[in-house]
Enzyme design. Structure first.
Site, PDB file in Angstrom:
ATOM      1  N   GLU A 128       9.791  66.900  32.551  1.00  0.00           N
ATOM      2  CA  GLU A 128      11.505  66.407  33.101  1.00  0.00           C
ATOM      3  C   GLU A 128      11.717  66.704  34.926  1.00  0.00           C
ATOM      4  O   GLU A 128      12.308  66.369  35.856  1.00  0.00           O
ATOM      5  CB  GLU A 128      12.027  67.726  32.348  1.00  0.00           C
ATOM      6  CG  GLU A 128      13.263  67.836  33.167  1.00  0.00           C
ATOM      7  CD  GLU A 128      14.171  68.487  31.889  1.00  0.00           C
ATOM      8  OE1 GLU A 128      15.358  68.685  32.165  1.00  0.00           O
ATOM      9  OE2 GLU A 128      13.936  69.398  30.841  1.00  0.00           O
ATOM     10  N   HIS A 139      16.542  70.212  30.339  1.00  0.00           N
ATOM     11  CA  HIS A 139      16.496  70.104  29.098  1.00  0.00           C
ATOM     12  C   HIS A 139      15.779  71.726  28.881  1.00  0.00           C
ATOM     13  O   HIS A 139      15.787  72.421  28.061  1.00  0.00           O
ATOM     14  CB  HIS A 139      15.949  68.950  28.512  1.00  0.00           C
ATOM     15  CG  HIS A 139      15.864  68.699  27.249  1.00  0.00           C
ATOM     16  ND1 HIS A 139      17.393  68.856  26.199  1.00  0.00           N
ATOM     17  CD2 HIS A 139      14.791  68.524  26.172  1.00  0.00           C
ATOM     18  CE1 HIS A 139      16.742  68.759  24.853  1.00  0.00           C
ATOM     19  NE2 HIS A 139      15.424  68.820  25.204  1.00  0.00           N
ATOM     20  N   PHE A 173      14.047  63.902  20.532  1.00  0.00           N
ATOM     21  CA  PHE A 173      13.710  62.613  19.556  1.00  0.00           C
ATOM     22  C   PHE A 173      14.272  61.676  19.471  1.00  0.00           C
ATOM     23  O   PHE A 173      14.687  60.964  19.134  1.00  0.00           O
ATOM     24  CB  PHE A 173      12.843  63.488  18.002  1.00  0.00           C
ATOM     25  CG  PHE A 173      11.873  64.876  17.998  1.00  0.00           C
ATOM     26  CD1 PHE A 173      11.167  65.059  19.406  1.00  0.00           C
ATOM     27  CD2 PHE A 173      11.622  65.273  17.024  1.00  0.00           C
ATOM     28  CE1 PHE A 173      10.588  65.774  18.990  1.00  0.00           C
ATOM     29  CE2 PHE A 173      10.412  66.672  17.136  1.00  0.00           C
ATOM     30  CZ  PHE A 173       9.858  67.381  18.527  1.00  0.00           C
ATOM     31  N   LYS A 233      17.418  77.812  27.771  1.00  0.00           N
ATOM     32  CA  LYS A 233      16.977  77.916  26.234  1.00  0.00           C
ATOM     33  C   LYS A 233      16.268  78.886  26.249  1.00  0.00           C
ATOM     34  O   LYS A 233      15.387  79.518  25.731  1.00  0.00           O
ATOM     35  CB  LYS A 233      15.832  76.430  26.198  1.00  0.00           C
ATOM     36  CG  LYS A 233      16.855  75.674  25.661  1.00  0.00           C
ATOM     37  CD  LYS A 233      16.595  73.990  25.802  1.00  0.00           C
ATOM     38  CE  LYS A 233      17.627  73.008  25.003  1.00  0.00           C
ATOM     39  NZ  LYS A 233      18.224  72.041  26.215  1.00  0.00           N
ATOM     40  N   CYS A 271      18.172  66.626  20.062  1.00  0.00           N
ATOM     41  CA  CYS A 271      18.480  67.460  20.705  1.00  0.00           C
ATOM     42  C   CYS A 271      19.197  66.800  21.755  1.00  0.00           C
ATOM     43  O   CYS A 271      19.527  67.667  23.051  1.00  0.00           O
ATOM     44  CB  CYS A 271      17.370  67.858  21.197  1.00  0.00           C
ATOM     45  SG  CYS A 271      15.818  68.467  19.384  1.00  0.00           S
ATOM     46  N   HIS A 325      15.944  76.884  20.873  1.00  0.00           N
ATOM     47  CA  HIS A 325      16.315  75.666  21.742  1.00  0.00           C
ATOM     48  C   HIS A 325      17.575  75.022  20.420  1.00  0.00           C
ATOM     49  O   HIS A 325      17.556  74.912  19.265  1.00  0.00           O
ATOM     50  CB  HIS A 325      15.361  74.720  21.552  1.00  0.00           C
ATOM     51  CG  HIS A 325      15.107  73.125  21.682  1.00  0.00           C
ATOM     52  ND1 HIS A 325      16.431  72.423  21.919  1.00  0.00           N
ATOM     53  CD2 HIS A 325      14.536  71.648  21.665  1.00  0.00           C
ATOM     54  CE1 HIS A 325      17.015  71.603  21.903  1.00  0.00           C
ATOM     55  NE2 HIS A 325      15.551  71.168  21.673  1.00  0.00           N
TER      56      HIS A 325
END
Length: 417
Positions: free
Chosen positions: A319, A308, A404, A340, A167, A345
């Site tokens: 975050e 994010h 990830f 998002k 991502c 996402h």
């Protein structure tokens, strides 16, 4: 070429295709209006899945941007990449006949690549045998083909590769494209991300991880709720976000319209866990601090952060911690929204569409909101631009993405001075 001198990088073209529309105008209009593109899944029967909603690109005919023969020979993620790339190039006003093709490159990320191709070809193998596998299967599924096919379309012979960092990939692609120009390897780059993982296998995998929201199947538009106390997972989206980056003096010499400058890029790794971000946000803090350093800016110069903000319990909390560690006492004063909440996402394409949002925020002085922020979470206590757009002059915008594997990427955009 003096490679020791850093060249400045302008954003001269924007392209996108998302659930909010097939172009930047539609995407931006709905973002600032707080409209969600998330709905019940229509491309397959999602009733057996824990998460039954998604952010799908609907009514898209890829033959409008590619030859019908090429459509059949490429995966959906390539179709989406081509659509956004063509829009961005047209928006830039560049003339292919006047470009040095050896100094024109493409870097497009995809976190997963041809997921739909993998599923269909696996089904063909097990149901009809190996002789029924398409000779185009391998080039259709590999994640670098978005960059390759777009380069072939435009004749771009400069730097060309794909970034596969889950991502964070879209932001990494833009950052590496920026470096190619800054170091003198290219004058023009098409860069961003594309993803088409809203598929039966994609959903099965993420649902099995318990990463996706399951609490709002009957209220799809409320399901993505970054920083809200009721968030319980992310919502999968598909689409592409592409920017045309250009060496600043090259752009000025041809009289280009310039949205902003891509001034900073930082990359790092949490080195902590394959899926969970670092609890203190250390990796993101490193990436963002590096991006600010490259841009030559102090943290207090940042006017807006596109977060994010995945709507997962851990990401949004960590975050927030990272932003506090980066910006200190300035953190509560920085508007930070997660688009998002409206797009879902887009995995490897997230950084691309969110970079488009940053460029438009600088251009228009409008911040898109974080919708569905109804119940404050004590661990998420910053200014997330809740539920309604905000009009405020923006000179510097930051976009952050995590992936990830512990990958982090941070981009800094600023108004041209």
């Amino acid at each position: 070429m003096n490679r020791s001198a850093k060249r400045r990088v302008a954003v001269t073209g924007l392209g996108s295709i998302t659930s909010l529309g097939h172009d930047v105008q539609s995407y931006w209009a709905q973002l600032v209006a707080g409209e969600s593109g998330i709905d019940k899944i229509t491309s397959f029967d999602a009733s057996p899945y824990g998460c039954q909603v998604g952010s799908e690109v609907k009514d898209f005919d890829p033959s409008t941007v590619m030859d019908p023969k090429e459509v059949k020979r490429n995966d959906r993620y390539v179709h989406l990449a081509m659509s956004a790339s063509k829009e961005a190039f047209a928006d830039s006003g560049l003339n292919l006949d006047k470009i040095d093709k050896s100094r024109f490159g493409v870097i497009i990320s995809s976190g997963i690549g041809g997921m739909d191709t993998i599923e269909k070809q696996s089904r063909a193998l097990y149901e009809r045998g190996p002789r029924r596998i398409s000779p185009f299967m391998i080039p259709m599924l590999i994640a670098n083909m978005g960059s390759g096919i777009v380069a072939i379309e435009f004749g771009a012979m400069g730097p060309n590769f794909s970034v596969v960092t889950a991502c964070a990939g879209g932001s990494h692609a833009l950052g590496e494209a920026m470096r190619s120009i800054a170091l003198g390897d290219a004058d023009i780059m098409i860069a961003g991300g594309s993803e088409a993982a809203v598929t039966v296998l994609g959903y099965a995998g993420f649902c099995s991880m318990k990463a996706m929201s399951t609490s709002f199947n009957d209220e799809p538009k409320r399901s993505s709720r970054p920083f809200d106390a009721q968030r319980d997972g992310f919502i999968m989206g598909e689409g592409a976000g592409i920017l045309v980056l250009e060496e600043l003096e090259h752009a000025r010499a041809r009289g280009a319209r310039i949205y902003c400058e891509l001034a900073g890029y930082g990359a790092s790794c949490d080195a902590y866990h394959i899926t969970s971000p670092h609890p203190e946000g250390k990796g993101l803090a490193i990436a963002a601090t590096r991006a600010l350093g490259v841009a030559g800016l102090e943290p207090s110069a940042v006017d807006y952060i596109n977060a994010h903000g995945t709507s997962t319990p851990l990401n949004d909390k960590f975050e927030t911690a990272a932003v506090k560690s980066i910006f200190g006492e300035h953190a509560p004063r920085i508007p930070m929204s997660s688009t998002k909440s409206m797009t879902g996402h887009l995995l490897g394409a997230a950084g691309g569409i969110e970079a488009v949002a940053c460029a438009k925020a600088i251009e228009t002085g409008i911040l898109p909101p974080t919708i569905n922020l109804e119940n404050p979470d004590p661990d998420c206590d910053l200014d997330y631009v809740p539920n309604e757009k905000r009009e405020v002059p923006i000179k510097v915008a930051m976009s952050n993405n995590l992936g990830f594997g512990g990958h982090n990427a941070s981009l800094v955009f600023r108004a041209i001075q």
